[in-house]
Design an enzyme around this catalytic site. Structure first.
Site: not given
Ligand code: PLP
Length: 428
Positions: A204
């Site tokens: 992210k």
């Molecule tokens: C990555 C993601 C999540 C979940 O996050 P994690 O930290 O990987 O559990 C939820 N929603 C979206 C749209 C994502 O891209």
């Protein structure tokens, strides 16, 4: 280069000169700065590693302030943040939660963890976020909440969605896993709905390996969220001192984060504004280059959007120019020196989604926009590509213009033509 003369050059995949014979180098992600390493060592020697330490408290405060929210509750990842948000809002067995078809499976899974039913709604063809004009048709007496996802950093129309939520007395959880630092109409993402959920997973735009945070302006929800992630303890209670009891409807767990994550994220937050400015400037450059290419457009920003956080830059190809299989387009782009990513498809077509039809609900006729976008006509540049140096951005622009102007030259073999047609037919 500002002109699109590259459009007339022969594609590398057909024997022409590649734009970059050596391949391109992008922003190194996640960032690993010397001074952050030193701060990590300081945390290590402080022997204060676990939850609610000085780094976590400072980070939760700073991150909430950045987005204009009153409270930040730091957690283990961006899936449990969604789950806790729904639990804090009282979503449980038998309830329904409306979500967009185009998102990472975690958005839908979080609904299932609460015993509720995810109800998929199609996305808007321009924003790629939930199509708010289709939400009301999906509402039933069981609907409790809506989770708009600000996909790739684009913005769901929060004003329209909040209006629908008010009319039907529904809760809003914003999934901001792609939108750290994004603003909409001058206001930070995650502070519009009842709860905003963010992920700090390594891919992210803020990354601490794993991690997540919930933002809220509501004091009561903030307390419920804290208790949910810390086995029922109230905020600011010392370890081992239970304080008061959680509300009887809360089944609390351990979704705590660590000081190591928080110290990394504090440094990234300090750099976020500048990073977002780079993304926005580079996105504008690539968008301008693509403006003259027929049949090609980019994901629309929100109507009132301010600087947007780009988890990815999404390029949408009209059906008419997609005459060869998607994989071949990616191959042609790779031959010029750029490896490019595919978009998400609809959650209910993801290989990890193997649930029986009684566990979720699809609109009659399915989600045709999400199906089309997911199956064959969207390309995405992830944020570390978008954050590259100016000369690399220029080459990326060259490559995209060159290949996307010449898709017709990628002569399809008879088998491929059928495949492309089959992909296109998901629209019907
Ligand atoms: C990555 C993601 C999540 C979940 O996050 P994690 O930290 O990987 O559990 C939820 N929603 C979206 C749209 C994502 O891209």
């Amino acid at each position: 280069m500002t002109t699109n003369t590259v459009a007339t050059e022969k594609l590398a995949i057909l024997g022409g000169e590649p734009i970059s014979a050596t391949g391109l180098s992008f922003l190194a992600w996640p960032p690993a700065r010397e001074e952050t390493g030193q701060k990590l060592l300081d945390v290590f020697f402080s022997r204060k590693w676990s939850f609610n330490g000085p780094q976590e408290q400072a980070f939760a405060r700073e991150f909430a302030d950045y987005h204009g929210a009153k409270h930040g509750i730091f957690m283990a990842n961006g899936t449990v943040t969604l789950q806790c948000a729904l639990q804090a809002l009282g979503v449980g067995a038998g309830d329904e939660v409306i979500i967009p078809a185009l998102t990472w499976p975690a958005t839908a899974m979080a609904v299932l963890y609460c015993g509720a039913v995810p109800v998929f709604v199609d996305v808007d063809a321009d924003s790629l976020c939930i199509d708010h004009t289709l939400i009301e048709a999906a509402i039933t007496p069981k609907t409790k909440a809506i989770i708009p996802v600000h996909l790739y950093g684009g913005m769901a129309d929060m004003e329209a969605i909040l209006e629908i939520a008010r009319r039907h007395n529904l809760s809003i959880v914003e999934d901001c896993a792609h939108a750290h630092g994004g603003k909409w109409n001058g206001r930070g993402v995650g502070s519009w709905g009842h709860v905003g959920s963010f992920s700090f997973q390594e891919s992210k735009t803020m990354a601490s390996g794993e991690g997540g945070i919930c933002l809220t302006n509501d004091d009561d929800l903030a307390e419920r969220l804290y208790r949910l992630k810390h086995i029922g303890y109230p905020p600011a209670s010392a370890q081992g001192k239970a304080g008061t009891s959680p509300a009887p409807d809360l089944v609390c767990s351990n979704f705590r984060g660590t000081e190591f994550q928080a110290v990394i994220l504090r440094d990234q937050l300090a750099d976020l504004k500048e990073l977002i400015e780079t993304y926005n400037a580079n996105a504008a450059i690539i968008e301008e280059r693509l403006a003259g290419v027929p049949g090609v457009r980019v994901q629309a920003r929100g109507r009132l959007s301010g600087p947007q956080s780009y988890y990815a830059f999404a390029i949408i190809l009209d059906d008419e120019i997609v005459t060869v299989p998607h994989a071949k387009i990616c191959e042609a782009i790779a031959a010029e020196g750029l490896s490019i990513n595919n978009t998400y498809g609809p959650v209910y077509k993801h290989v990890l989604w193997n649930l029986t039809g009684d566990k979720f609900r699809l609109p009659e006729g399915g989600c045709t926009v999400a199906d089309t976008i997911g199956s064959h006509n969207c390309l995405v540049l992830l944020h570390w590509v978008l954050g590259s140096e100016p000369e690399v951005i220029e080459k990326i622009g060259d490559i995209l213009v060159k290949v996307l102007s010449n898709l017709h030259a990628l002569a399809a073999t008879p088998g491929e033509a059928q495949e492309a047609e089959a992909a296109g037919s998901t629209q019907e």
